[in-house]
Design a protein around this motif. Structure first.
Motif, PDB file in Angstrom:
ATOM      1  N   GLY A 199      38.474  45.526  54.936  1.00  0.00           N
ATOM      2  CA  GLY A 199      37.347  46.444  54.824  1.00  0.00           C
ATOM      3  C   GLY A 199      36.840  46.653  53.410  1.00  0.00           C
ATOM      4  N   ILE A 200      37.207  45.812  52.493  1.00  0.00           N
ATOM      5  CA  ILE A 200      36.714  45.936  51.118  1.00  0.00           C
ATOM      6  C   ILE A 200      35.353  45.262  51.044  1.00  0.00           C
ATOM      7  N   ARG A 201      34.376  46.017  50.544  1.00  0.00           N
ATOM      8  CA  ARG A 201      33.011  45.507  50.422  1.00  0.00           C
ATOM      9  C   ARG A 201      32.845  44.826  49.073  1.00  0.00           C
ATOM     10  N   PHE A 202      32.154  43.699  49.069  1.00  0.00           N
ATOM     11  CA  PHE A 202      31.884  42.952  47.850  1.00  0.00           C
ATOM     12  C   PHE A 202      30.402  43.086  47.526  1.00  0.00           C
ATOM     13  N   ASP A 203      30.124  43.926  46.536  1.00  0.00           N
ATOM     14  CA  ASP A 203      28.752  44.210  46.139  1.00  0.00           C
ATOM     15  C   ASP A 203      28.081  42.947  45.608  1.00  0.00           C
ATOM     16  N   GLY A 204      26.943  42.599  46.193  1.00  0.00           N
ATOM     17  CA  GLY A 204      26.206  41.421  45.776  1.00  0.00           C
ATOM     18  C   GLY A 204      26.548  40.161  46.551  1.00  0.00           C
ATOM     19  N   HIS A 205      27.440  40.265  47.527  1.00  0.00           N
ATOM     20  CA  HIS A 205      27.779  39.098  48.336  1.00  0.00           C
ATOM     21  C   HIS A 205      26.556  38.689  49.160  1.00  0.00           C
TER      22      HIS A 205
END
Length: 144
Positions: A117-123
């Motif tokens: 559930g970790i979001r990767f900003d800019g993916h």
């Protein structure tokens, strides 16, 4: 170049957020603030002495105080490896994407998103990769 020399090179480059070198494990690692992660990985990739041109794994360790996103880098010419850890708070569970630096991060970041559930900003395409879209939760979290 060993891990100690790599760490000293990162420190001498004046990069923000470079933490300690931890040699307490079989695989030493450098801790980097999440805010300075992209800058640190860019330096490691582009510096001619470091030449960490290959990202071969992105994984996560869940701790009491949040997550550690672990990046395994490799310099093919020097046969040198380094592990970079960036700590992420469980409440925010977000960090910058490194797909712009390493194309191989694309599916690895999607897997981490799917299972932790970790979001990767800019993916460019952050969506589930292993589980179906309607699946609720993130099965590798300790609270699942």
């Amino acid at each position: 170049m060993n891990e100690q020399q790599l760490h000293e090179k990162l420190l001498s480059a004046g990069l923000a957020g470079i933490g300690e070198l931890d040699t307490s494990t079989a695989d030493p690692f450098v801790v980097v603030d999440a805010a300075g992660l992209v800058e640190a990985l860019t330096f490691l990739r582009d510096d001619s002495e470091c030449a960490m041109e290959m990202l071969h794994n992105v994984t996560v360790v869940q701790r009491e105080a949040g997550f550690e996103v672990v990046y395994h880098l490799y310099a093919t010419g020097a046969n040198q490896r380094v592990r970079i850890k960036a700590r992420v708070a469980e409440e925010t569970a977000e960090i910058a994407s490194v797909v712009g630096l390493y194309a191989s991060a694309n599916w690895m970041e999607r897997e981490v998103f799917d299972l932790y559930g970790i979001r990767f900003d800019g993916h460019p395409d952050l969506r589930r990769i292993l589980l179906y879209e309607e699946f609720e939760g993130h099965p590798l979290r300790k609270d699942y």
